[in-house]
Scaffold this motif. Structure first.
Motif, mmCIF file in Angstrom:
data_model
loop_
_atom_site.group_PDB
_atom_site.id
_atom_site.type_symbol
_atom_site.label_atom_id
_atom_site.label_comp_id
_atom_site.label_asym_id
_atom_site.label_seq_id
_atom_site.Cartn_x
_atom_site.Cartn_y
_atom_site.Cartn_z
ATOM 1 N N ALA A 286 0.834 -1.211 0.000
ATOM 2 C CA ALA A 286 0.000 0.000 0.000
ATOM 3 C C ALA A 286 0.867 1.259 0.000
ATOM 4 N N GLY A 287 0.273 2.371 -0.435
ATOM 5 C CA GLY A 287 0.914 3.675 -0.302
ATOM 6 C C GLY A 287 0.521 4.279 1.042
ATOM 7 N N LEU A 288 0.959 5.533 1.274
ATOM 8 C CA LEU A 288 0.677 6.146 2.571
ATOM 9 C C LEU A 288 -0.561 7.043 2.521
ATOM 10 N N ASP A 289 -1.435 6.789 1.584
ATOM 11 C CA ASP A 289 -2.679 7.541 1.467
ATOM 12 C C ASP A 289 -3.571 7.279 2.702
ATOM 13 N N PRO A 290 -4.073 8.341 3.352
ATOM 14 C CA PRO A 290 -4.819 8.161 4.602
ATOM 15 C C PRO A 290 -6.018 7.220 4.472
ATOM 16 N N GLU A 291 -6.718 7.289 3.345
ATOM 17 C CA GLU A 291 -7.903 6.436 3.183
ATOM 18 C C GLU A 291 -7.499 4.960 3.104
ATOM 19 N N VAL A 292 -6.401 4.680 2.408
ATOM 20 C CA VAL A 292 -5.891 3.300 2.316
ATOM 21 C C VAL A 292 -5.465 2.816 3.705
ATOM 22 N N LEU A 293 -4.794 3.693 4.436
ATOM 23 C CA LEU A 293 -4.334 3.315 5.776
ATOM 24 C C LEU A 293 -5.528 3.045 6.697
ATOM 25 N N ARG A 294 -6.565 3.858 6.570
ATOM 26 C CA ARG A 294 -7.747 3.682 7.416
ATOM 27 C C ARG A 294 -8.394 2.323 7.152
ATOM 28 N N LYS A 295 -8.464 1.957 5.867
ATOM 29 C CA LYS A 295 -9.067 0.658 5.521
ATOM 30 C C LYS A 295 -8.211 -0.499 6.066
ATOM 31 N N ALA A 296 -6.908 -0.343 5.948
ATOM 32 C CA ALA A 296 -6.017 -1.400 6.478
ATOM 33 C C ALA A 296 -6.183 -1.512 7.991
ATOM 34 N N ALA A 297 -6.245 -0.354 8.675
ATOM 35 C CA ALA A 297 -6.352 -0.354 10.143
ATOM 36 C C ALA A 297 -7.655 -0.987 10.609
ATOM 37 N N ALA A 298 -8.692 -0.933 9.767
ATOM 38 C CA ALA A 298 -10.002 -1.496 10.152
ATOM 39 C C ALA A 298 -9.911 -3.005 10.399
ATOM 40 N N HIS A 299 -8.905 -3.668 9.806
ATOM 41 C CA HIS A 299 -8.738 -5.110 10.046
ATOM 42 C C HIS A 299 -8.365 -5.402 11.498
ATOM 43 N N ALA A 300 -7.883 -4.387 12.209
ATOM 44 C CA ALA A 300 -7.440 -4.616 13.594
ATOM 45 C C ALA A 300 -8.592 -5.046 14.497
ATOM 46 N N VAL A 301 -9.790 -4.650 14.165
ATOM 47 C CA VAL A 301 -10.895 -4.842 15.122
ATOM 48 C C VAL A 301 -11.424 -6.279 15.145
ATOM 49 N N GLU A 302 -10.993 -7.094 14.188
ATOM 50 C CA GLU A 302 -11.521 -8.466 14.158
ATOM 51 C C GLU A 302 -11.214 -9.186 15.465
ATOM 52 N N GLY A 303 -12.249 -9.695 16.106
ATOM 53 C CA GLY A 303 -12.060 -10.446 17.357
ATOM 54 C C GLY A 303 -12.094 -9.577 18.592
ATOM 55 N N ALA A 304 -12.212 -8.248 18.427
ATOM 56 C CA ALA A 304 -12.226 -7.384 19.609
ATOM 57 C C ALA A 304 -13.565 -7.495 20.332
ATOM 58 N N GLN A 305 -13.511 -7.527 21.655
ATOM 59 C CA GLN A 305 -14.746 -7.591 22.452
ATOM 60 C C GLN A 305 -14.714 -6.514 23.535
ATOM 61 N N GLY A 306 -15.521 -5.469 23.330
ATOM 62 C CA GLY A 306 -15.621 -4.416 24.329
ATOM 63 C C GLY A 306 -16.553 -4.849 25.452
ATOM 64 N N ARG A 307 -16.315 -4.302 26.657
ATOM 65 C CA ARG A 307 -17.162 -4.657 27.814
ATOM 66 C C ARG A 307 -17.821 -3.413 28.392
ATOM 67 N N GLY A 309 -17.029 -0.142 29.416
ATOM 68 C CA GLY A 309 -16.066 0.903 29.768
ATOM 69 C C GLY A 309 -14.866 0.972 28.848
ATOM 70 N N ASN A 310 -14.552 -0.126 28.180
ATOM 71 C CA ASN A 310 -13.354 -0.118 27.319
ATOM 72 C C ASN A 310 -13.685 -0.201 25.824
ATOM 73 N N THR A 311 -14.964 -0.106 25.470
ATOM 74 C CA THR A 311 -15.352 -0.276 24.061
ATOM 75 C C THR A 311 -14.772 0.829 23.178
ATOM 76 N N PHE A 312 -14.531 2.007 23.760
ATOM 77 C CA PHE A 312 -13.963 3.118 22.977
ATOM 78 C C PHE A 312 -12.605 2.757 22.358
ATOM 79 N N LYS A 313 -11.934 1.762 22.934
ATOM 80 C CA LYS A 313 -10.600 1.401 22.428
ATOM 81 C C LYS A 313 -10.656 0.834 21.011
ATOM 82 N N ILE A 314 -11.803 0.305 20.639
ATOM 83 C CA ILE A 314 -11.893 -0.359 19.324
ATOM 84 C C ILE A 314 -11.772 0.676 18.201
ATOM 85 N N GLU A 315 -12.365 1.828 18.379
ATOM 86 C CA GLU A 315 -12.194 2.921 17.402
ATOM 87 C C GLU A 315 -10.812 3.553 17.549
#
Ligand SMILES: Cc1cc2nc3c(=O)[nH]c(=O)nc-3n(C[C@H](O)[C@H](O)[C@H](O)COP(=O)(O)OP(=O)(O)OC[C@H]3O[C@@H](n4cnc5c(N)ncnc54)[C@H](O)[C@@H]3O)c2cc1C
Ligand code: SF4
Length: 332
Positions: A286-307, A309-315
């Motif tokens: 990928a290049g360093l285009d912000p939109e591309v980076l945002r889409k790549a970063a969205a993969h981080a949330v897979e498997g995340a479970q907020g409870r 008080g800590n759900t804000f961490k997912i965003e």
């Protein structure tokens, strides 16, 4: 504070003979290095070992950089490693993670071994006034799951424990594929850093793969092109002397304006330092285009479970990844 016997072994083999063990609340003997975490735990009655075995003067405190990479002796202090010119230049993510940790006084005293073995900052673990904490008292329950869990993890949790791993350094080390040199009376073994800490499962009181009588002797980080262009971003409630709510360790190998290879690990969100391979795969090419980076970063949330008080961490973790990649990518 409960009474204990302090042992001051003259050398490493004498220290190993006590068969002490880190990171378990049922261990009768524990090692102590800089003491910055252990003394607090003793003072607050979270730990009540019968015996404390000092590691002062018996472990390597060298910081060595060679063609193979970086070797940090277990007794090297956070301050020494953070300011080491070779670490600053060739492994900036390590230096930055350490400078973002604790205070100058703590960093002068605390060691590499103690840092990656520090105990969680879950408030229920640290306050014996709360009975329910499986990590402190196995089988007692978990007060954080239905309680105040702003500080707790969203990855790697179980129904028994959701405590976040607190070390900043550990996040940088897992991103750089570090390994742990473990020494015991019978020899030495090497464990990839990613396998060193255990998930809580149904035994949250056992935090690492260390066996009784084993110590961390050193931490090694292989030489790799990503290490030089690396960055640690820490987001917290105040700008200093505070643990991470979310952090991101990013290391990049860049070819022109394209990312050839990326390493991304997160802190403050996992029960152990948390690598996000799907984000890394999405960033490769990928290049360093912000939109591309945002889409790549969205993969981080897979498997995340907020409870709650800590759900804000997912965003927040996605934003942290984007900013850390932009910063690392902007480096020469
Ligand atoms: C006020 C405050 C703020 C802090 N803020 C941060 C922060 O922002 N980020 C962060 O990452 N950390 C933070 N810390 C934690 C700090 O980094 C740790 O307390 C420190 O790194 C622990 O190192 P130590 O040598 O003092 O370990 P000790 O307290 O001596 O030991 C910690 C644990 O490690 C074990 N141990 C130590 N060395 C070895 C070894 N070689 N082999 C086997 N077992 C060993 C001990 O048995 C013990 O269980 C903070 C601490 C304080 C007090
Ligand atoms: S999250 Fe873990 S450390 Fe915190 S109260 Fe629950 S069992 Fe204890």
């Amino acid at each position: 504070m409960h009474p204990f016997t302090l042992e001051r072994p003259r050398d490493l083999s004498a220290a190993l003979a006590f068969r002490a063990q880190a990171g378990r609340n049922d261990a009768a003997a524990e090692y102590i290095a800089g003491g910055t975490d252990m003394i607090q735990l003793l003072q607050e009655d979270v730990r009540k070992p019968e015996r404390l075995v000092s590691l002062a003067g018996v472990l390597d405190d060298g910081i060595d950089i060679g063609p193979q990479g970086l070797r940090l002796g277990a007794s090297a202090t956070m301050a020494e490693v953070a300011a080491h010119p070779g670490v600053v230049e060739q492994f900036p993510v390590i230096s930055e993670a350490l400078f973002a940790s604790a205070s100058p006084q703590v960093r002068n005293q605390a060691t590499m071994g103690g840092n990656v073995l520090q105990r969680t900052r879950c408030p229920y673990f640290r306050d014996v006034g709360y009975a329910a904490c499986n990590k402190r008292s196995p089988g007692s329950g978990c007060a954080a799951i239905g309680g105040e869990n702003r500080w707790n993890a969203v990855f790697g949790t179980s129904d028994n424990c959701i405590a976040a791993h607190a070390s900043d350094l550990a996040v940088a080390l897992v991103a750089l594929d570090a390994s742990v040199e473990i020494r015991s009376a019978t020899g030495q073994r090497i464990v990839p850093f990613a396998d060193f800490h255990r998930l809580p499962g149904d035994t949250p009181h056992i935090e690492t793969v260390l066996e009784p009588g084993e110590v961390i002797a050193a931490i090694t980080v292989p030489a790799h092109p990503v290490a030089r262009r690396s960055h640690y971003l820490k987001l917290r409630d105040r700008a200093s002397f505070e643990f991470a709510l979310v952090s991101a360790a990013v290391a990049l190998d860049i070819d022109g304006d394209r990312i050839r290879e990326a390493r991304v690990a997160l802190g403050g969100v996992g029960t152990k330092p948390w690598r996000v391979p799907k984000v890394e795969a999405a960033l490769a090419g990928a290049g360093l285009d912000p939109e591309v980076l945002r889409k790549a970063a969205a993969h981080a949330v897979e498997g995340a479970q907020g409870r709650g008080g800590n759900t804000f961490k997912i965003e927040l973790m996605q934003r942290a990844i984007v900013r850390a990649v932009e910063t690392a990518g902007g480096r020469a």
